[in-house]
Scaffold this active site. Structure first.
Site, mmCIF file in Angstrom:
data_model
loop_
_atom_site.group_PDB
_atom_site.id
_atom_site.type_symbol
_atom_site.label_atom_id
_atom_site.label_comp_id
_atom_site.label_asym_id
_atom_site.label_seq_id
_atom_site.Cartn_x
_atom_site.Cartn_y
_atom_site.Cartn_z
ATOM 1 N N GLU A 79 -2.530 -30.087 -19.006
ATOM 2 C CA GLU A 79 -2.112 -30.720 -17.752
ATOM 3 C C GLU A 79 -3.077 -30.392 -16.610
ATOM 4 O OE1 GLU A 79 2.701 -30.346 -18.529
ATOM 5 O OE2 GLU A 79 1.595 -28.663 -17.628
ATOM 6 N N ASP B 250 9.798 -27.335 -19.640
ATOM 7 C CA ASP B 250 8.828 -27.760 -18.625
ATOM 8 C C ASP B 250 7.945 -28.915 -19.077
ATOM 9 O OD1 ASP B 250 7.353 -26.456 -20.532
ATOM 10 O OD2 ASP B 250 6.466 -24.989 -19.188
#
Length: 349
Positions: A56, A228
């Site tokens: 990410e 998450d």
């Protein structure tokens, strides 16, 4: 030149400050930046998923500085001798785009996550909370325990992990550095029974039910950290339905957090509004609260800002030529061997 903070430099900053003190400093800075929430240009992180994990990028900026973090999440990494989470980040000037700081963020992510958890719990948990259950005893667990002790006065921590070696490690570290009472449990249910605050911070890549409704007690605050990314959760949906739920940045949490399991109109409240006094946090002592924490780029901005300030004050890190220094900013080719030869020939002529 760009200041470079590698792992050894970051460890020096943390050790010279002390882990609890570093966590308190981070938590104070996080609160300050959350109170400036409207000043930031925010967006959900950009994720690239594979069957083994996720990579990410997490950007955020205000009028003065831009920050991003590169971070991965690969639960099977420990089998090949690598951390589950690895990260680095950059802090740059908005006016010029010049990168002023390049820093490790693997250790820093654990520190800022723990500081954020405790900062949120100060606003949401009961003021008399003194016991913490830690479900998931991996690489971030010590920081969670120390943050809750330093910021909320937690006196007892109850620990459980499906990997007993992880719990051995956690108990050994905490026994050496904190006066907290450490209670080793044989199951999640045993660990959370009677706990004022519960942190779930597991690495399982899937829809887990680490906490189920029958484990939840009135007045409990749940700090849900491990869920998450899409398809990765820790709480049974009915735990959420029975609680008042708080998030960092709703557009991101709808995709990645525990609330991905629920309808898009399930009510949640962004933490910054609680800190500003725009919405209430805990409404009554017996209410169950959940902080559905997925990690947000503003927290990394804060951490980078703190690292930069401490590094400058203490002369930690080193300057690197991450960006070319040019006599003529339009002459990039002059850095190359061919460009230098042409310059020598011109001077000779």
């Amino acid at each position: 030149m760009t200041r470079f903070i590698d792992v050894h430099s970051l460890v020096r900053l943390v050790d010279e400050t002390g882990v609890p003190e570093f966590l308190v400093t981070l938590a104070d800075a996080l609160r300050d930046d959350f109170l400036r929430w409207r000043e930031f240009d925010k967006k959900a992180r950009v994720a690239s998923h594979s069957h083994l994990g996720v990579i990410e990028l997490m950007p955020v900026a205000d009028d003065g500085a831009y920050a991003f973090k590169y971070v991965n999440g690969h639960p099977h990494n420990t089998q090949v001798g690598l951390p589950t989470v690895m990260a680095f980040g950059v802090l740059a000037e908005v006016d010029t785009g010049y990168p002023v700081l390049l820093s490790e963020l693997t250790l820093t992510t654990a520190l800022r996550t723990a500081a954020t958890s405790a900062m949120a719990a100060k606003a949401l948990a009961r003021p008399d909370a003194r016991s913490l259950a830690l479900i998931g005893n991996g690489s971030q667990s010590e920081f969670q325990a120390l943050a809750f002790h330093a910021l909320l006065g937690i006196e007892q921590v109850r620990v459980f992990d499906i990997d007993p070696r992880a719990t051995d490690k956690l108990v050994r570290h905490l026994a050496a550095c904190t006066p907290m009472e450490i209670v080793r449990a044989d199951s999640t249910a045993e660990a959370v029974r009677g706990a004022d605050i519960v942190t779930t911070i597991t690495a399982y890549q899937g829809h887990a039910t680490v906490l189920t409704p029958e484990m939840i007690e009135p007045g409990m605050h749940i700090n849900a950290v491990g869920g998450d990314s899409p398809g990765k959760t820790e709480l049974h949906p009915d735990v959420l339905r029975g609680a008042r739920v708080f998030v960092e940045y709703e557009p991101q949490t709808r995709i990645e957090g525990e609330i991905q399991q629920l309808a898009p109109d399930f009510p949640v409240h962004e933490l910054w509004r609680v800190l500003l006094g725009e919405v209430p946090g805990r409404e009554r002592p017996e209410q169950v609260t959940v902080f559905d924490s997925v990690g947000f780029a503003l927290e990394d901005y804060t951490a980078l800002r703190c690292i930069q300030q401490l590094a400058l004050e203490r002369g930690v890190g080193r300057q690197i030529a991450l960006v070319p220094e040019l006599d003529d900013p339009k002459d990039l080719f002059g850095l190359t061997a061919s460009g230098r030869r042409r310059a020598v020939l011109r001077r000779a002529a």
